[in-house]
Design a protein around this motif. Structure first.
Motif, PDB file in Angstrom:
ATOM      1  N   ARG A  35       0.835  -1.211   0.000  1.00 54.29           N
ATOM      2  CA  ARG A  35       0.000   0.000   0.000  1.00 54.29           C
ATOM      3  C   ARG A  35       0.868   1.258   0.000  1.00 54.29           C
ATOM      4  O   ARG A  35       0.574   2.222  -0.716  1.00 54.29           O
ATOM      5  N   LYS A  58       2.402   1.757  -3.441  1.00 53.29           N
ATOM      6  CA  LYS A  58       1.408   2.320  -4.379  1.00 53.29           C
ATOM      7  C   LYS A  58       1.231   3.812  -4.161  1.00 53.29           C
ATOM      8  O   LYS A  58       1.138   4.584  -5.120  1.00 53.29           O
ATOM      9  N   GLU A 105      -3.521   1.731  -9.310  1.00 56.30           N
ATOM     10  CA  GLU A 105      -3.292   0.327  -9.697  1.00 56.30           C
ATOM     11  C   GLU A 105      -2.301   0.225 -10.859  1.00 56.30           C
ATOM     12  O   GLU A 105      -1.424  -0.643 -10.871  1.00 56.30           O
ATOM     13  N   TRP A 106      -2.439   1.118 -11.823  1.00 55.63           N
ATOM     14  CA  TRP A 106      -1.573   1.108 -13.014  1.00 55.63           C
ATOM     15  C   TRP A 106      -0.117   1.306 -12.616  1.00 55.63           C
ATOM     16  O   TRP A 106       0.783   0.557 -13.023  1.00 55.63           O
ATOM     17  N   LEU A 125       1.343   1.033  -9.654  1.00 59.76           N
ATOM     18  CA  LEU A 125       1.884  -0.048  -8.824  1.00 59.76           C
ATOM     19  C   LEU A 125       2.228  -1.255  -9.698  1.00 59.76           C
ATOM     20  O   LEU A 125       3.278  -1.882  -9.525  1.00 59.76           O
ATOM     21  N   MET A 126       1.335  -1.582 -10.641  1.00 60.00           N
ATOM     22  CA  MET A 126       1.595  -2.693 -11.550  1.00 60.00           C
ATOM     23  C   MET A 126       2.893  -2.476 -12.332  1.00 60.00           C
ATOM     24  O   MET A 126       3.744  -3.366 -12.426  1.00 60.00           O
ATOM     25  N   THR A 181       0.378  -9.835  -6.878  1.00 68.13           N
ATOM     26  CA  THR A 181      -0.069  -8.443  -6.723  1.00 68.13           C
ATOM     27  C   THR A 181      -0.265  -7.776  -8.086  1.00 68.13           C
ATOM     28  O   THR A 181      -1.214  -7.011  -8.283  1.00 68.13           O
ATOM     29  N   ILE A 182       0.624  -8.088  -9.032  1.00 71.01           N
ATOM     30  CA  ILE A 182       0.476  -7.532 -10.382  1.00 71.01           C
ATOM     31  C   ILE A 182      -0.860  -7.970 -10.999  1.00 71.01           C
ATOM     32  O   ILE A 182      -1.587  -7.162 -11.591  1.00 71.01           O
ATOM     33  N   LYS A 198      -3.584  -8.840  -9.472  1.00 72.09           N
ATOM     34  CA  LYS A 198      -4.695  -8.140  -8.803  1.00 72.09           C
ATOM     35  C   LYS A 198      -4.799  -6.699  -9.302  1.00 72.09           C
ATOM     36  O   LYS A 198      -5.903  -6.170  -9.481  1.00 72.09           O
ATOM     37  N   CYS A 199      -3.644  -6.064  -9.511  1.00 74.71           N
ATOM     38  CA  CYS A 199      -3.651  -4.687 -10.039  1.00 74.71           C
ATOM     39  C   CYS A 199      -4.339  -4.631 -11.399  1.00 74.71           C
ATOM     40  O   CYS A 199      -5.142  -3.722 -11.671  1.00 74.71           O
ATOM     41  N   LYS A 227      -8.057  -4.893 -11.039  1.00 76.75           N
ATOM     42  CA  LYS A 227      -8.631  -3.635 -10.536  1.00 76.75           C
ATOM     43  C   LYS A 227      -8.582  -2.539 -11.605  1.00 76.75           C
ATOM     44  O   LYS A 227      -9.453  -1.674 -11.666  1.00 76.75           O
ATOM     45  N   MET A 228      -7.542  -2.593 -12.452  1.00 73.93           N
ATOM     46  CA  MET A 228      -7.462  -1.623 -13.555  1.00 73.93           C
ATOM     47  C   MET A 228      -8.651  -1.785 -14.501  1.00 73.93           C
ATOM     48  O   MET A 228      -9.214  -0.794 -14.990  1.00 73.93           O
TER      49      MET A 228
END
Length: 268
Positions: free
Chosen positions: A150, A153, A178-179, A181-182, A224-225, A227-228, A231-232
């Motif tokens: 978090r 991000k 999200e973008w 962080l990915m 995590t990628i 999930k990002c 969410k994107m």
């Protein structure tokens, strides 16, 4: 604006940024600074939804990207022991610090010419918040991996989100978080797999991971990628119509990621 016009706009603004940060002495000793194309794309799309003049849009994008370049440049400064450091490396390290300060100073200079005190305050406050988050991430270390992700991000997206709040364009914030962080995790994973070096992976391996910590850290990053990306997909479909160019761009980005990911699974 059609995709060709947007592409030309991005090239024009990137060229203006490169011209601002160009310095013949620095370029003799240190690599050219990195300009984040993803953040440039998000900022440009964001500004294109406003009623600001073209001149002011350019100034807001360029000054924000100068701040980002300064932050990225300061992140390149190593903590190598002075006793083991070569003269050349010492010069490069010192010049990298000065270069970051120089790029940061440029944004004050450009905004002062516009007498835009409010935007100076927005960017200065964002720099302070980001530096506090970096200290939290790398020195105090959050309590859990989820807390740490978090914070990362926030580090990646806070500058753009503060600018979006300033111009009342916060619809972009969920997607940009999200973008970015990915993108950050993807770069860290690739760099680690290529060189074995990554400050972020190093933090993860020391965070309660037991058997084969590097492998577990990579699996956490990959999860995590994914999930990002999911969410994107949700965030981009909720953007207002005026973000249509950005929506098309992100859909292509997600498609490209899914295609490569499917190919890796099939080959594996």
């Amino acid at each position: 604006m059609d995709s060709i016009s947007l592409e030309l706009q991005l090239r024009r603004i990137k060229s203006a940024i490169e011209k601002q940060i160009s310095h013949p002495y620095l370029e003799r000793y240190i690599p050219k600074p990195f300009i984040d194309n993803d953040k440039l794309m998000i900022l440009t799309s964001l500004m294109n939804t406003t009623d600001l003049s073209e001149s002011k849009k350019d100034h807001y994008i360029i000054t924000t990207m100068l701040v980002q370049v300064a932050l990225d440049t300061h992140d390149l400064v190593t903590n190598q022991s002075m006793e083991k450091e070569s003269v050349q490396h010492k010069v490069e390290r010192q010049l990298t610090v000065l270069a970051g300060d120089y790029y940061s100073g440029l944004y004050y200079f450009l905004l002062s010419k516009l007498d835009d005190v409010d935007m100076i305050h927005v960017l200065a406050s964002a720099i302070k918040e980001i530096n506090e988050l970096k200290m939290s991430a790398y020195y105090n270390k959050p309590d859990s991996i989820q807390d740490w992700m978090r914070v990362v991000k926030q580090i990646e997206s806070l500058l753009i989100q503060r600018v979006a709040e300033h111009i009342q364009g916060t619809e972009i914030n969920a997607l940009s978080g999200e973008w970015l962080l990915m993108r950050r995790l993807t770069k860290e994973k690739q760099h680690f797999l290529k060189s074995g070096q990554s400050e972020l992976i190093h933090v993860l391996t020391g965070h309660e991971l037991s058997n084969n910590p590097s492998k577990q850290a990579i699996q956490l990053v990959e999860g995590t990628i994914q999930k990002c990306v999911q969410k994107m997909e949700t965030a981009v479909n909720q953007l207002p119509f005026q973000f249509n160019q950005l929506t098309s761009y992100v859909h292509a980005l997600i498609y490209d990621y899914s295609r490569k990911n499917t190919k890796v699974v099939e080959e594996g």
